[in-house]
Motif scaffolding. Structure first.
Motif, PDB file in Angstrom:
ATOM      1  N   THR A 185      10.930 -11.016  -1.336  1.00  0.00           N
ATOM      2  CA  THR A 185       9.883 -10.136  -1.846  1.00  0.00           C
ATOM      3  C   THR A 185      10.373  -9.312  -3.033  1.00  0.00           C
ATOM      4  O   THR A 185       9.596  -9.049  -3.956  1.00  0.00           O
ATOM      5  CB  THR A 185       9.367  -9.197  -0.740  1.00  0.00           C
TER       6      THR A 185
ATOM      7  N   SER B  53       7.806 -13.295  11.076  1.00  0.00           N
ATOM      8  CA  SER B  53       8.241 -13.497   9.695  1.00  0.00           C
ATOM      9  C   SER B  53       7.084 -13.297   8.722  1.00  0.00           C
ATOM     10  O   SER B  53       7.243 -12.650   7.681  1.00  0.00           O
ATOM     11  CB  SER B  53       8.822 -14.894   9.521  1.00  0.00           C
ATOM     12  N   PHE B  54       5.916 -13.860   9.052  1.00  0.00           N
ATOM     13  CA  PHE B  54       4.757 -13.682   8.179  1.00  0.00           C
ATOM     14  C   PHE B  54       4.353 -12.217   8.090  1.00  0.00           C
ATOM     15  O   PHE B  54       4.037 -11.718   7.003  1.00  0.00           O
ATOM     16  CB  PHE B  54       3.570 -14.519   8.663  1.00  0.00           C
ATOM     17  N   VAL B  55       4.343 -11.520   9.207  1.00  0.00           N
ATOM     18  CA  VAL B  55       3.967 -10.104   9.208  1.00  0.00           C
ATOM     19  C   VAL B  55       4.969  -9.285   8.402  1.00  0.00           C
ATOM     20  O   VAL B  55       4.588  -8.443   7.583  1.00  0.00           O
ATOM     21  CB  VAL B  55       3.846  -9.575  10.654  1.00  0.00           C
TER      22      VAL B  55
ATOM     23  N   ASN C   9       3.736  -3.892  -3.975  1.00  0.00           N
ATOM     24  CA  ASN C   9       2.598  -4.015  -4.914  1.00  0.00           C
ATOM     25  C   ASN C   9       1.837  -2.761  -5.018  1.00  0.00           C
ATOM     26  O   ASN C   9       1.739  -1.798  -4.715  1.00  0.00           O
ATOM     27  CB  ASN C   9       1.667  -5.134  -4.491  1.00  0.00           C
TER      28      ASN C   9
ATOM     29  N   TYR D 228       6.995 -10.329   5.995  1.00  0.00           N
ATOM     30  CA  TYR D 228       6.871 -10.695   4.586  1.00  0.00           C
ATOM     31  C   TYR D 228       5.635 -10.046   3.974  1.00  0.00           C
ATOM     32  O   TYR D 228       5.682  -9.510   2.864  1.00  0.00           O
ATOM     33  CB  TYR D 228       6.799 -12.213   4.456  1.00  0.00           C
ATOM     34  N   TYR D 229       4.516 -10.071   4.699  1.00  0.00           N
ATOM     35  CA  TYR D 229       3.267  -9.498   4.194  1.00  0.00           C
ATOM     36  C   TYR D 229       3.389  -7.990   4.014  1.00  0.00           C
ATOM     37  O   TYR D 229       2.957  -7.447   2.996  1.00  0.00           O
ATOM     38  CB  TYR D 229       2.126  -9.832   5.157  1.00  0.00           C
ATOM     39  N   LYS D 230       3.986  -7.315   4.977  1.00  0.00           N
ATOM     40  CA  LYS D 230       4.145  -5.859   4.864  1.00  0.00           C
ATOM     41  C   LYS D 230       5.076  -5.489   3.713  1.00  0.00           C
ATOM     42  O   LYS D 230       4.846  -4.504   3.017  1.00  0.00           O
ATOM     43  CB  LYS D 230       4.630  -5.265   6.186  1.00  0.00           C
ATOM     44  N   ARG D 231       6.147  -6.234   3.534  1.00  0.00           N
ATOM     45  CA  ARG D 231       7.053  -5.979   2.412  1.00  0.00           C
ATOM     46  C   ARG D 231       6.363  -6.258   1.082  1.00  0.00           C
ATOM     47  O   ARG D 231       6.569  -5.562   0.110  1.00  0.00           O
ATOM     48  CB  ARG D 231       8.318  -6.831   2.525  1.00  0.00           C
ATOM     49  N   LYS D 232       5.546  -7.293   1.053  1.00  0.00           N
ATOM     50  CA  LYS D 232       4.821  -7.647  -0.163  1.00  0.00           C
ATOM     51  C   LYS D 232       3.834  -6.546  -0.540  1.00  0.00           C
ATOM     52  O   LYS D 232       3.698  -6.187  -1.701  1.00  0.00           O
ATOM     53  CB  LYS D 232       4.108  -8.964   0.064  1.00  0.00           C
ATOM     54  N   LEU D 233       3.140  -5.992   0.456  1.00  0.00           N
ATOM     55  CA  LEU D 233       2.210  -4.891   0.193  1.00  0.00           C
ATOM     56  C   LEU D 233       2.938  -3.638  -0.254  1.00  0.00           C
ATOM     57  O   LEU D 233       2.430  -2.874  -1.080  1.00  0.00           O
ATOM     58  CB  LEU D 233       1.387  -4.572   1.442  1.00  0.00           C
TER      59      LEU D 233
END
Length: 98
Positions: free
Chosen positions: A21, A86-88, A98, A90-95
């Protein structure tokens, strides 16, 4: 020893997802920088895939290496849980970036 390997694999998975990320956050201005960024992402993906495969195996070992259906349920359930986490993560880190 198996517990240490499992904890290490979890940390490797989370660290590589975090690195991915952070690398994706960078803006590349030239084609060569974009190529370097993509290569780095691919290299960060290798420990991610290895950890995604190793964590269910290590949980199976810790539960006694059953060769019956309970071993299949252990590996399958752990794999689904690890992929979802892993998806959760990754998604939280991505948010966050951004």
């Amino acid at each position: 020893m198996n517990y240490i390997l499992l904890i290490t694999a979890i940390f490797v998975l989370l660290f590589s997802l975090r690195q991915m990320t952070m690398i994706e956050k960078r803006k590349s201005k030239t084609t060569t920088l974009e190529i370097k960024q993509n290569i780095t992402l691919l290299l960060c993906g290798i420990p991610t895939i290895v950890a995604l495969l190793f964590i269910p195996y290590q949980v199976w070992v810790l539960f006694g290496k059953s060769h019956d259906w309970d071993g299949v349920y252990t590996i399958g359930g752990t794999a689904i849980i690890v992929i979802a986490i892993s998806f959760v993560f990754y998604y939280k880190r991505k948010l966050k970036f951004n």
